[in-house]
Design a protein around this motif. Structure first.
Motif, PDB file in Angstrom:
ATOM      1  N   ARG A  67     123.348 104.620  51.137  1.00 31.01           N
ATOM      2  CA  ARG A  67     123.664 105.715  52.058  1.00 31.01           C
ATOM      3  C   ARG A  67     124.623 106.714  51.419  1.00 31.01           C
ATOM      4  NH1 ARG A  67     122.150 104.300  57.500  1.00 31.01           N
ATOM      5  NH2 ARG A  67     121.029 102.321  57.423  1.00 31.01           N
ATOM      6  N   VAL A  68     125.574 106.201  50.680  1.00 27.12           N
ATOM      7  CA  VAL A  68     126.484 107.084  49.957  1.00 27.12           C
ATOM      8  C   VAL A  68     125.703 107.966  48.989  1.00 27.12           C
ATOM      9  CG1 VAL A  68     128.255 107.103  48.156  1.00 27.12           C
ATOM     10  CG2 VAL A  68     128.569 105.698  50.202  1.00 27.12           C
ATOM     11  N   LYS A  69     124.705 107.410  48.315  1.00 23.47           N
ATOM     12  CA  LYS A  69     123.890 108.191  47.382  1.00 23.47           C
ATOM     13  C   LYS A  69     123.187 109.348  48.090  1.00 23.47           C
ATOM     14  CE  LYS A  69     120.371 107.732  43.758  1.00 23.47           C
ATOM     15  NZ  LYS A  69     119.619 108.926  44.163  1.00 23.47           N
ATOM     16  N   LEU A  92     134.180 102.850  46.861  1.00 17.60           N
ATOM     17  CA  LEU A  92     133.379 103.829  47.602  1.00 17.60           C
ATOM     18  C   LEU A  92     134.107 105.162  47.690  1.00 17.60           C
ATOM     19  CD1 LEU A  92     131.617 102.107  50.651  1.00 17.60           C
ATOM     20  CD2 LEU A  92     130.569 103.111  48.617  1.00 17.60           C
ATOM     21  N   ILE A  93     135.415 105.106  47.952  1.00 15.97           N
ATOM     22  CA  ILE A  93     136.191 106.343  48.044  1.00 15.97           C
ATOM     23  C   ILE A  93     136.134 107.105  46.723  1.00 15.97           C
ATOM     24  CG2 ILE A  93     138.519 107.283  48.305  1.00 15.97           C
ATOM     25  CD1 ILE A  93     139.102 105.074  50.314  1.00 15.97           C
ATOM     26  N   VAL A  94     136.332 106.395  45.621  1.00 10.75           N
ATOM     27  CA  VAL A  94     136.316 107.029  44.307  1.00 10.75           C
ATOM     28  C   VAL A  94     134.948 107.640  44.021  1.00 10.75           C
ATOM     29  CG1 VAL A  94     136.433 106.585  41.827  1.00 10.75           C
ATOM     30  CG2 VAL A  94     138.162 105.604  43.353  1.00 10.75           C
ATOM     31  N   ARG A  95     133.887 106.891  44.331  1.00 15.51           N
ATOM     32  CA  ARG A  95     132.535 107.395  44.067  1.00 15.51           C
ATOM     33  C   ARG A  95     132.260 108.684  44.834  1.00 15.51           C
ATOM     34  NH1 ARG A  95     126.899 104.198  45.529  1.00 15.51           N
ATOM     35  NH2 ARG A  95     125.467 105.805  44.750  1.00 15.51           N
ATOM     36  N   LYS A 102     134.548 110.821  46.172  1.00 11.55           N
ATOM     37  CA  LYS A 102     135.439 111.901  45.737  1.00 11.55           C
ATOM     38  C   LYS A 102     135.014 112.470  44.388  1.00 11.55           C
ATOM     39  CE  LYS A 102     139.892 111.414  46.217  1.00 11.55           C
ATOM     40  NZ  LYS A 102     140.277 112.622  46.985  1.00 11.55           N
ATOM     41  N   ASP A 103     134.551 111.611  43.495  1.00 14.29           N
ATOM     42  CA  ASP A 103     134.088 112.089  42.191  1.00 14.29           C
ATOM     43  C   ASP A 103     132.892 113.032  42.339  1.00 14.29           C
ATOM     44  OD1 ASP A 103     136.040 110.725  40.846  1.00 14.29           O
ATOM     45  OD2 ASP A 103     134.742 109.085  40.156  1.00 14.29           O
ATOM     46  N   ALA A 104     132.131 112.846  43.424  1.00 11.88           N
ATOM     47  CA  ALA A 104     130.967 113.698  43.677  1.00 11.88           C
ATOM     48  C   ALA A 104     131.316 114.912  44.539  1.00 11.88           C
ATOM     49  CB  ALA A 104     129.874 112.881  44.353  1.00 11.88           C
ATOM     50  N   GLY A 105     132.604 115.067  44.881  1.00 10.21           N
ATOM     51  CA  GLY A 105     133.027 116.225  45.656  1.00 10.21           C
ATOM     52  C   GLY A 105     132.910 116.069  47.154  1.00 10.21           C
ATOM     53  N   VAL A 106     132.688 114.829  47.631  1.00  9.75           N
ATOM     54  CA  VAL A 106     132.579 114.578  49.069  1.00  9.75           C
ATOM     55  C   VAL A 106     133.961 114.246  49.617  1.00  9.75           C
ATOM     56  CG1 VAL A 106     131.477 113.193  50.868  1.00  9.75           C
ATOM     57  CG2 VAL A 106     130.246 113.690  48.740  1.00  9.75           C
ATOM     58  N   ILE A 107     134.317 114.848  50.729  1.00  9.34           N
ATOM     59  CA  ILE A 107     135.605 114.600  51.377  1.00  9.34           C
ATOM     60  C   ILE A 107     135.518 113.302  52.161  1.00  9.34           C
ATOM     61  CG2 ILE A 107     137.205 115.460  53.141  1.00  9.34           C
ATOM     62  CD1 ILE A 107     136.148 118.301  52.325  1.00  9.34           C
ATOM     63  N   VAL A 108     136.498 112.420  52.002  1.00  6.22           N
ATOM     64  CA  VAL A 108     136.480 111.103  52.628  1.00  6.22           C
ATOM     65  C   VAL A 108     137.505 111.046  53.759  1.00  6.22           C
ATOM     66  CG1 VAL A 108     136.756 108.628  52.270  1.00  6.22           C
ATOM     67  CG2 VAL A 108     135.768 110.054  50.449  1.00  6.22           C
ATOM     68  N   ILE A 109     137.015 110.751  54.977  1.00  7.10           N
ATOM     69  CA  ILE A 109     137.891 110.683  56.154  1.00  7.10           C
ATOM     70  C   ILE A 109     137.617 109.381  56.907  1.00  7.10           C
ATOM     71  CG2 ILE A 109     138.666 111.828  58.262  1.00  7.10           C
ATOM     72  CD1 ILE A 109     137.630 114.450  57.191  1.00  7.10           C
ATOM     73  N   PRO A 110     138.335 108.310  56.594  1.00  4.57           N
ATOM     74  CA  PRO A 110     138.180 107.068  57.354  1.00  4.57           C
ATOM     75  C   PRO A 110     138.832 107.181  58.737  1.00  4.57           C
ATOM     76  CG  PRO A 110     139.143 106.687  55.175  1.00  4.57           C
ATOM     77  CD  PRO A 110     139.236 108.145  55.457  1.00  4.57           C
TER      78      PRO A 110
END
Length: 355
Positions: free
Chosen positions: A86-88, A108-111, A113-121
């Motif tokens: 799903r992350v992909k 998962l957070i690193v993956r 963020k490295d792709a430019g996706v903002i992570v909001i848990p």
């Protein structure tokens, strides 16, 4: 885009949305129609993916993209066996934000963020916010006990300032918000915006059946209860005959019901029994759940689908925040967001000047 002028906060600057409002990712509710309507209204719409297959998720993301050019996000279950797949999809499709109902792993957070996706848990305790902030989360949504669905015991007014003081990233306040006064209050506590679930469920853009929306609108604050008999965890929902039945059921009846719903969920999502039980075991880890609760924990979405999609409130449950008891209309997302922002500006203007 028409409507009130932009209202910049750390949340809008981070995500690129016009207003500091998040439409939260509600299973069976936050589909492409509601998400795109929220995004077009200037809020951050969050697509709920836990009730979708991987293929359905990709299709849904593309549908949202066809309906809006505004930023939006997708809510993921961090403990799902196919979380990586799903992350992909989020990365491939250029989704702006990934939100999580449970804390995602550091990897998962690193993956993302490295792709430019903002992570909001999303979190329900200060220590959880501190953990994901240390792992690199870009922002955090904190839900107080007033919020719908799985919830905690600490009120937003107590939990929110604790989290704001504990982390150095933008904090989104959720649980009990439905108007401009709440937005101003959240900002005063130090939040960068608010998340609303039940309020967006009760809009004309929501696909929830009209008869079900009418039940929400008829509810009083006292009609919104918390029970742990659905899946062993505190779950805020409307009190219905189904909830009463769950609370009266013995262990044998609960197990039979759980097996029946687990089978239906497996067919719906094309999930193997192995994965279903593995996901259930992940939810069971660290908690004292019976096996019937493990099965229900893995397929509670079917109980929600019965009500929120099929309109069968006699056999389903209706997740709800306490604010259902004070909501009395069904505006469009555009009307709702404009109203909230107009109210917020009016409240700010009416505040007494410091002496």
């Amino acid at each position: 885009m028409t409507g009130p002028a932009p209202f910049p906060t750390a949340l809008t600057e981070l995500t690129g949305v016009r207003y500091p409002i998040v439409q939260t990712g509600m299973g069976w509710v936050a589909g492409p129609r509601l998400v795109s309507a929220s995004a077009n209204a200037g809020a951050l719409g969050i697509l709920a993916s836990a009730t979708m297959t991987v293929g359905q998720l990709r299709t849904a993301v593309r549908e949202v993209k066809s309906r809006t050019g505004a930023p939006f996000g997708v809510n993921l279950r961090a403990d799902a066996g196919d979380a990586g797949e799903r992350v992909k999809i989020l990365i491939d499709e250029g989704v702006r934000v990934a939100s999580f109902a449970l804390a995602p792993s550091r990897d998962l957070i690193v993956r993302l963020k490295d792709a430019g996706v903002i992570v909001i848990p999303s979190v329900g305790a200060r220590r959880h916010a501190e953990k994901v902030a240390a792992w690199g989360a870009d922002a955090v949504m904190v839900q107080g006990g007033e919020g719908g669905g799985h919830t905690g015991e600490v009120a937003t007014t107590v939990l929110l300032p604790q989290v704001v003081d504990a982390v150095g990233i933008p904090v989104i306040a959720a649980g009990g918000f439905h108007d401009g006064r709440g937005l101003v209050a959240a900002l005063a506590y130090g939040a960068a915006g608010i998340g609303m679930g039940t309020r967006f469920l009760l809009t004309s853009d929501s696909t929830v059946p009209d008869a079900v929306k009418a039940k929400y609108l008829a509810a009083t604050v006292k009609d919104v209860t918390v029970t742990d008999r659905v899946d062993g965890l505190p779950h805020r929902m409307l009190r219905t005959a189904m909830v009463d039945s769950l609370e009266r059921s013995g262990r044998a009846a609960s197990l039979l019901r759980a097996l029946r719903h687990a089978s239906a969920f497996r067919r719906e999502t094309r999930t193997s029994w192995h994965r279903l039980l593995r996901d259930g075991m992940a939810m069971r880890h660290g908690r004292e759940l019976t096996w019937s609760q493990v099965l229900l924990a893995a397929n509670t979405p079917m109980l929600l689908k019965a009500s929120l999609v099929e309109g069968r409130t006699d056999i389903g449950v209706m997740a709800s925040g306490q604010v259902a008891g004070v909501i009395g209309d069904l505006p469009s997302c555009s009307e709702l967001v404009a109203r909230v922002m107009d109210e917020a500006r009016a409240v700010l203007k009416a505040l007494p000047a410091p002496g």
